[in-house]
Design a protein around this motif. Structure first.
Motif, PDB file in Angstrom:
ATOM      1  N   VAL A  26       0.830  -1.216   0.000  1.00 47.13           N
ATOM      2  CA  VAL A  26       0.000   0.000   0.000  1.00 47.13           C
ATOM      3  C   VAL A  26       0.859   1.259   0.000  1.00 47.13           C
ATOM      4  O   VAL A  26       0.344   2.372   0.143  1.00 47.13           O
ATOM      5  N   GLY A  27       2.171   1.095  -0.119  1.00 44.31           N
ATOM      6  CA  GLY A  27       3.071   2.241  -0.126  1.00 44.31           C
ATOM      7  C   GLY A  27       3.251   2.866   1.237  1.00 44.31           C
ATOM      8  O   GLY A  27       3.633   4.039   1.341  1.00 44.31           O
ATOM      9  N   GLY A  28       3.004   2.095   2.300  1.00 46.85           N
ATOM     10  CA  GLY A  28       3.104   2.625   3.653  1.00 46.85           C
ATOM     11  C   GLY A  28       4.447   2.341   4.292  1.00 46.85           C
ATOM     12  O   GLY A  28       5.324   1.700   3.704  1.00 46.85           O
ATOM     13  N   GLU A  29       4.612   2.832   5.518  1.00 46.12           N
ATOM     14  CA  GLU A  29       5.839   2.600   6.282  1.00 46.12           C
ATOM     15  C   GLU A  29       5.752   1.263   7.005  1.00 46.12           C
ATOM     16  O   GLU A  29       4.783   1.014   7.732  1.00 46.12           O
ATOM     17  N   ILE A  30       6.764   0.418   6.824  1.00 45.02           N
ATOM     18  CA  ILE A  30       6.706  -0.895   7.462  1.00 45.02           C
ATOM     19  C   ILE A  30       6.789  -0.780   8.979  1.00 45.02           C
ATOM     20  O   ILE A  30       6.333  -1.670   9.689  1.00 45.02           O
TER      21      ILE A  30
END
Length: 350
Positions: A74-78
Motif C-alpha cells: 500500500v506504499g506505507g511505512e513498514i
C-alpha cells in the motif's frame, strides 16, 4: 511416492525483513521478566534447553513477513506494521506450542518440542503466556504512530483471527473421531485453523501501514489474496505431511501414523471404492498403525490419484490468487514479490 518439487529457499524478498523482524521479536520478549521466557526463547529457536544461545534454528517467520509485504503493497511505512507483525508471529507460535501437545508431536525444526522438554503442564502455561505477549505487542501500535481508530480495528482483526484459528483447531480435533469428513468441511476447517492468521497478516499489515488512509478496494484485495495464500500453505503442509521428507523436521508420513484428517486422508477416505475403501476405513479405525498399514494407505492413495488431486487443488487456489493480484495492479516490484511468494507456497519442500 510422487517426486515433490524441491524448493527449500525462501523468496528473495524475505531478506528485506528478516533482521528487523528478528530484532523486534527478541525485544518484545526481553520486556517479559519471567522465567517462562526461557521456554519461549527455546521454542523460538534462540536458545537451547539449558538457556545457552543458539545461532539460529528458527522458522520461516512467514506471517510477520507477509504483514510487512502488505505494508509495502500500500506504499506505507513498514514500521507502522511492525507491532502487528510481531503480535501475529507470537499468536502463531502460541498455537504451535499447543498443537504439539494436542498432536503429541515430539519434534519441530529437528528439535524436541517444548512439552517433551518441560512436560505438558509447563508447555500449556508457556503457550498461554505467549498469547498475552502477542496482545501486548499489538497494543504498541499507538507508540509506533498508528492512529487510534486504525489501532483498535487492527487489534480487533488480530483477535478475531486467533479466535477463528482456535475454532479451526477445534474442528480439526473433532474430525479425528469421525469416520467421514467432506472436502468442503476440510476447506472450512483450514480457512480457520491456518488461513485466518495468514489472511489477517496481509490484510492488517496493509491496513496499519496506510494509517487511516486505506483504499477499500486494495485493502479487501489484500485480504482475499491472504485468504488464498492461507489455503495454499495448508494444502502444501498436508502434502508434506504424507509425502514429505526429513527436511520438514517432522516424521515422514507422520500425518498417516497420527491418522490426521488432512486433505490426502479426506480424499482417500471419500474416494476409495470397493475393497480399497473397506481396507482404508479399517486402518483408520485402528488405535495404532504399523509401517505396513502406512504403506497400504500410500498404495491406495497412489491408485486413486490422491496426490494429483491435492496438487490440482493447490494449483487452483494459486490461480485464483494470481487473478486477484493482477486486478490489484500494485506495481511491478510488489507483483513480483507476490508471485514469488505464491510459487514458494505451492512448491516448498519444507
Amino acid at each position: 511416492m510422487p517426486a515433490l518439487a524441491e524448493r527449500t529457499q525462501l523468496p528473495s524478498f524475505f531478506d528485506r525483513y528478516q533482521s528487523v523482524i528478528d530484532r523486534a521479536l527478541r525485544a518484545e520478549l526481553r520486556g517479559y521478566a519471567s522465567e517462562i521466557s526461557a521456554t519461549h526463547r527455546y521454542h523460538m529457536g534462540w536458545a537451547d534447553k539449558d538457556g545457552s544461545d543458539l545461532v539460529a534454528t528458527e522458522g520461516k517467520r512467514l506471517r510477520p513477513t507477509i504483514a510487512l509485504l502488505g505494508a509495502e503493497a500500500v506504499g506505507g511505512e513498514i514500521e507502522y506494521a511492525l507491532p502487528a507483525a510481531i503480535a501475529l508471529e507470537y499468536v502463531h507460535n502460541f498455537s504451535l506450542v499447543h498443537d504439539d501437545i494436542e498432536d503429541q508431536d515430539r519434534f519441530r525444526h529437528h528439535r524436541p518440542t517444548m512439552w517433551v522438554v518441560w512436560g505438558e503442564p509447563m508447555a500449556i502455561v508457556s503457550g498461554n503466556s505467549m498469547l498475552k505477549v502477542a496482545d501486548r505487542a499489538a497494543r504498541e501500535m499507538l507508540e509506533f504512530g498508528v492512529d487510534l481508530p486504525t489501532s483498535i480495528l487492527a487489534q480487533r482483526l488480530i483477535v478475531e483471527a486467533y479466535l477463528s484459528m482456535i475454532e479451526g483447531q477445534h474442528l480439526d480435533i473433532s474430525f479425528e473421531s469421525r469416520a467421514e469428513v467432506t472436502i468442503d468441511e476440510y476447506l472450512a476447517m483450514i480457512a480457520r485453523k491456518t488461513g485466518a492468521l495468514i489472511e489477517a497478516s496481509l490484510h492488517v499489515g496493509g491496513l496499519v501501514a496506510a494509517n487511516g488512509r486505506s483504499d477499500e478496494r486494495i485493502s479487501d484485495g489484500l485480504r482475499r489474496v491472504g485468504y488464498q495464500f492461507g489455503r495454499l500453505f495448508q494444502i502444501r503442509d498436508d502434502i508434506l505431511g504424507v509425502w514429505g521428507s526429513d527436511e520438514t523436521g517432522k516424521p515422514v508420513c507422520g500425518d498417516i501414523y497420527n491418522k490426521k484428517k488432512s486433505l490426502p486422508a479426506v480424499h482417500a477416505l471419500s474416494s476409495a471404492r470397493g475393497a480399497a475403501a473397506n481396507q482404508i476405513q479399517s486402518i483408520y479405525q485402528k488405535t495404532d498403525l504399523t509401517g505396513h498399514d502406512v504403506e497400504t494407505v500410500l498404495e491406495i492413495m497412489d491408485s486413486i490419484g490422491t496426490y494429483e488431486f491435492c496438487d490440482s487443488m493447490s494449483a487452483n487456489h494459486w490461480s485464483e490468487a494470481e487473478q486477484i493480484i493482477d486486478e490489484l495492479d500494485l506495481g511491478t516490484s510488489v507483483n513480483t514479490d507476490f508471485r514469488e511468494l505464491g510459487d514458494f507456497l505451492v512448491e516448498r519442500s519444507a
